[in-house]
Design an enzyme around this catalytic site. Structure first.
Site, PDB file in Angstrom:
ATOM      1  N   ASN A   1       0.633   7.317   2.777  1.00  0.00           N
ATOM      2  CA  ASN A   1       1.166   6.415   3.801  1.00  0.00           C
ATOM      3  C   ASN A   1       2.632   6.674   4.116  1.00  0.00           C
ATOM      4  OD1 ASN A   1      -1.248   5.143   4.166  1.00  0.00           O
ATOM      5  ND2 ASN A   1      -0.839   3.527   2.679  1.00  0.00           N
TER       6      ASN A   1
ATOM      7  N   THR B   1      -4.884   1.658  -3.210  1.00  0.00           N
ATOM      8  CA  THR B   1      -5.784   2.459  -4.044  1.00  0.00           C
ATOM      9  C   THR B   1      -5.634   1.949  -5.456  1.00  0.00           C
ATOM     10  OG1 THR B   1      -4.218   4.069  -4.864  1.00  0.00           O
ATOM     11  CG2 THR B   1      -5.118   4.480  -2.695  1.00  0.00           C
TER      12      THR B   1
ATOM     13  N   ASP C   1       0.833  -1.204   0.000  1.00  0.00           N
ATOM     14  CA  ASP C   1       0.000   0.000   0.000  1.00  0.00           C
ATOM     15  C   ASP C   1       0.867   1.255   0.000  1.00  0.00           C
ATOM     16  OD1 ASP C   1      -2.377   1.346  -0.096  1.00  0.00           O
ATOM     17  OD2 ASP C   1      -2.836   1.162   2.031  1.00  0.00           O
TER      18      ASP C   1
ATOM     19  N   LYS D   1       1.993   4.617  -1.124  1.00  0.00           N
ATOM     20  CA  LYS D   1       1.441   5.828  -1.755  1.00  0.00           C
ATOM     21  C   LYS D   1       1.768   7.007  -0.850  1.00  0.00           C
ATOM     22  CE  LYS D   1      -2.953   4.745   0.389  1.00  0.00           C
ATOM     23  NZ  LYS D   1      -4.304   4.280   0.242  1.00  0.00           N
TER      24      LYS D   1
ATOM     25  N   ASP E   1       1.747   2.840   8.063  1.00  0.00           N
ATOM     26  CA  ASP E   1       0.562   2.142   7.617  1.00  0.00           C
ATOM     27  C   ASP E   1       0.839   0.740   7.085  1.00  0.00           C
ATOM     28  OD1 ASP E   1      -2.235   2.341   7.300  1.00  0.00           O
ATOM     29  OD2 ASP E   1      -1.924   4.458   6.869  1.00  0.00           O
TER      30      ASP E   1
HETATM   31  P1  ATP Z   1      -6.173   5.400   7.637  1.00  0.00           P
HETATM   32  O1  ATP Z   1      -7.246   5.239   8.635  1.00  0.00           O
HETATM   33  O2  ATP Z   1      -6.636   5.309   6.251  1.00  0.00           O
HETATM   34  O3  ATP Z   1      -4.963   4.584   7.918  1.00  0.00           O
HETATM   35  P2  ATP Z   1      -4.465   7.576   8.256  1.00  0.00           P
HETATM   36  O4  ATP Z   1      -3.252   6.836   7.838  1.00  0.00           O
HETATM   37  O5  ATP Z   1      -4.540   8.999   7.872  1.00  0.00           O
HETATM   38  O6  ATP Z   1      -5.752   6.922   7.733  1.00  0.00           O
HETATM   39  P3  ATP Z   1      -3.682   7.343  10.980  1.00  0.00           P
HETATM   40  O7  ATP Z   1      -2.554   6.424  10.728  1.00  0.00           O
HETATM   41  O8  ATP Z   1      -4.594   7.026  12.098  1.00  0.00           O
HETATM   42  O9  ATP Z   1      -4.665   7.421   9.799  1.00  0.00           O
HETATM   43  O10 ATP Z   1      -3.124   8.804  11.155  1.00  0.00           O
HETATM   44  C1  ATP Z   1      -3.932   9.926  11.115  1.00  0.00           C
HETATM   45  C2  ATP Z   1      -3.092  11.128  10.800  1.00  0.00           C
HETATM   46  O11 ATP Z   1      -2.307  11.462  11.950  1.00  0.00           O
HETATM   47  C3  ATP Z   1      -2.074  10.933   9.706  1.00  0.00           C
HETATM   48  O12 ATP Z   1      -2.635  11.176   8.458  1.00  0.00           O
HETATM   49  C4  ATP Z   1      -0.979  11.926  10.086  1.00  0.00           C
HETATM   50  O13 ATP Z   1      -1.298  13.209   9.642  1.00  0.00           O
HETATM   51  C5  ATP Z   1      -1.034  11.890  11.576  1.00  0.00           C
HETATM   52  N1  ATP Z   1      -0.061  10.947  12.130  1.00  0.00           N
HETATM   53  C6  ATP Z   1      -0.247   9.630  12.274  1.00  0.00           C
HETATM   54  N2  ATP Z   1       0.818   9.046  12.808  1.00  0.00           N
HETATM   55  C7  ATP Z   1       1.721  10.026  13.011  1.00  0.00           C
HETATM   56  C8  ATP Z   1       3.063  10.060  13.544  1.00  0.00           C
HETATM   57  N3  ATP Z   1       3.638   8.960  13.951  1.00  0.00           N
HETATM   58  N4  ATP Z   1       3.698  11.243  13.597  1.00  0.00           N
HETATM   59  C9  ATP Z   1       3.088  12.362  13.142  1.00  0.00           C
HETATM   60  N5  ATP Z   1       1.842  12.397  12.636  1.00  0.00           N
HETATM   61  C10 ATP Z   1       1.154  11.251  12.571  1.00  0.00           C
HETATM   62 MG    MG Z   2      -3.100   5.237   7.768  1.00  0.00          MG
END
Ligand code: ATP
Ligand code: MG
Length: 404
Positions: free
Chosen positions: A252, A283, A247, A249, A265
């Protein structure tokens, strides 16, 4: 204690994976990972990227008493973890180093039995929200006793169950907690309480790469090349461990404080030997032909899927959009035929690499070793160099010498 020591002491903590206890096994749902789910997830990631729209349940989070938080056994540092820490902390300053030696040491020294240590919410000071995903809310957090800054991802068990993604999260935890590479987001540990699962993640100080790309529209070639070199190093490490990400992209990929990229991710990642699956994931734009094509019998694919995605990523970094972007059906058709054109403003070297990655036959795609040796990469990357703007640095140096 200096920051380095704090980070080191935190890094050597290994967490016992007691995720099995989280659910009643009968409550497990088989995660099919349908394309529609993948697309929803993507849509969400994309919309999240637009800005931080979180309404923070901070009070609620902090009010949870430590007594109700379930605790996770943590091993005290073993010789292996110690070595690990040394390796990874030194590697952190050299992004393209190959940490394969680490894997070797890991497997050759047996884990020492150690006394358990516990993680729970009370150990963390919760800071500002960093973002929100489909299931997770992520907060900046500080481990109180060490001062270690991390990102705490909070997942609600009921939401995971409703979304039928427990298996996916479980896999994400299992895989990511065993990875230690400067270009892969670290998962230091996890714990849970009655309702939530908490992932202790490395904090990526510069946020989402996706946002940087949208803001800059296209990356200059030097930056794209340095990102792709870091991606290749991370993928080499993953594939050596027989993990395929599946995945890849911009959504991620996170960016560290020094501008280095961090793959995150691992929800769709799998251990490669287990590769006979029809699951459609990722995607549409980044899906390789072998995951789209109905091949008669079982769709069979390997870690080479990540090479295709690397090609799509290279293209998107340089052009600001994915090469097969179209209406869904047309995208699929174009992918299986590899119908795309690289715009004229892309250099001949970059175009050559894209063409060697975007090859329909997975076996004929350029290897990660050859990506690292490719003229376009060599031209823009001094080994171990981070994504810093060399021309900007040069200009600064020139200004300085001009001042004299
Ligand atoms: P999905 O549910 O599709 O995986 P996502 O990858 O956006 O969506 P999360 O992994 O829960 O969801 O993260 C949400 C958001 O929080 C990210 O898009 C990023 O902006 C921020 N984030 C997540 N992890 C970190 C991190 N380790 N350090 C800084 N920002 C983070
Ligand atoms: Mg995510």
């Amino acid at each position: 204690m200096g920051t380095q020591t704090l980070e080191a002491s935190f890094e050597r903590i290994t967490v016992n994976d007691d995720y099995d206890d989280l659910y009643n096994p009968s409550a497990y749902h088989k995660s099919k990972g349908s394309l529609s789910t993948a697309m929803t997830l993507t849509g969400l990631a994309t919309s999240t990227s637009a800005g931080n729209r979180m309404k923070l349940p901070l009070q609620k989070l902090q009010s949870t008493t430590t007594t109700t938080s379930t605790i996770t056994k943590v091993h005290l540092p073993s010789q292996v973890a110690q070595h690990n820490r040394d390796q990874s902390s030194s590697a952190a300053s050299r992004p393209s180093d190959d940490p394969s030696a680490l894997t070797h040491v890991r497997s050759s020294i047996p884990q020492q039995p150690s006394s358990p240590k516990l993680f729970h919410l009370g150990m963390f000071e919760i800071g500002k929200p960093l973002g929100k995903g489909k299931f997770g809310r992520v907060y900046l957090a500080k481990h109180r006793s060490s001062g270690f800054i991390c990102a705490l991802k909070v997942l609600h068990k009921s939401e995971l169950q409703m979304g039928k993604v427990e298996k996916q999260v479980r896999r994400e935890i299992e895989i990511q907690s065993n990875l230690a590479h400067p270009n892969i987001l670290r998962l230091y540990g996890h714990f849970h309480d009655a309702k939530r699962i908490f992932l202790i993640l490395e904090f990526a100080g510069k946020g989402e790469l996706y946002k940087h790309l949208r803001k800059e529209v296209r990356f200059p070639e030097w930056k794209a090349a340095q990102y792709i070199a870091q991606m290749a190093a991370a993928l080499k490490y993953l594939h050596k461990k027989h993990v395929m990400h599946r995945d890849i992209k911009p959504e991620n990929i996170l960016v560290g404080i020094h501008g280095e990229i961090k793959i995150s991710d691992f929800g769709w990642s799998v251990h490669a030997p287990n590769n006979r699956r029809k699951t459609m994931c990722g995607t549409l734009d980044y899906l390789p032909p072998e995951m789209i094509k109905p091949t008669g019998n079982d769709s069979f694919y390997s870690e080479k899927v990540d090479l295709w995605s690397l090609g799509v990523l290279t293209y998107e970094f340089l052009c600001g959009e994915a090469p097969f972007e179209d209406e869904p059906l047309k995208t699929q058709k174009r992918i299986v035929r590899c119908e795309m054109t690289v715009p004229g403003y892309v250099s001949a070297e970059a175009k050559d690499l894209i063409k060697k990655l975007l090859v329909v036959d997975p076996e004929k795609r350029i290897s990660l070793e050859d990506v690292e040796r490719h003229p376009w990469i060599i031209k823009h990357c001094v080994k171990g160099e981070r994504a810093t703007n060399r021309s900007a640095e040069l200009a600064k140096m020139m200004r300085k010498s001009g001042d004299k």
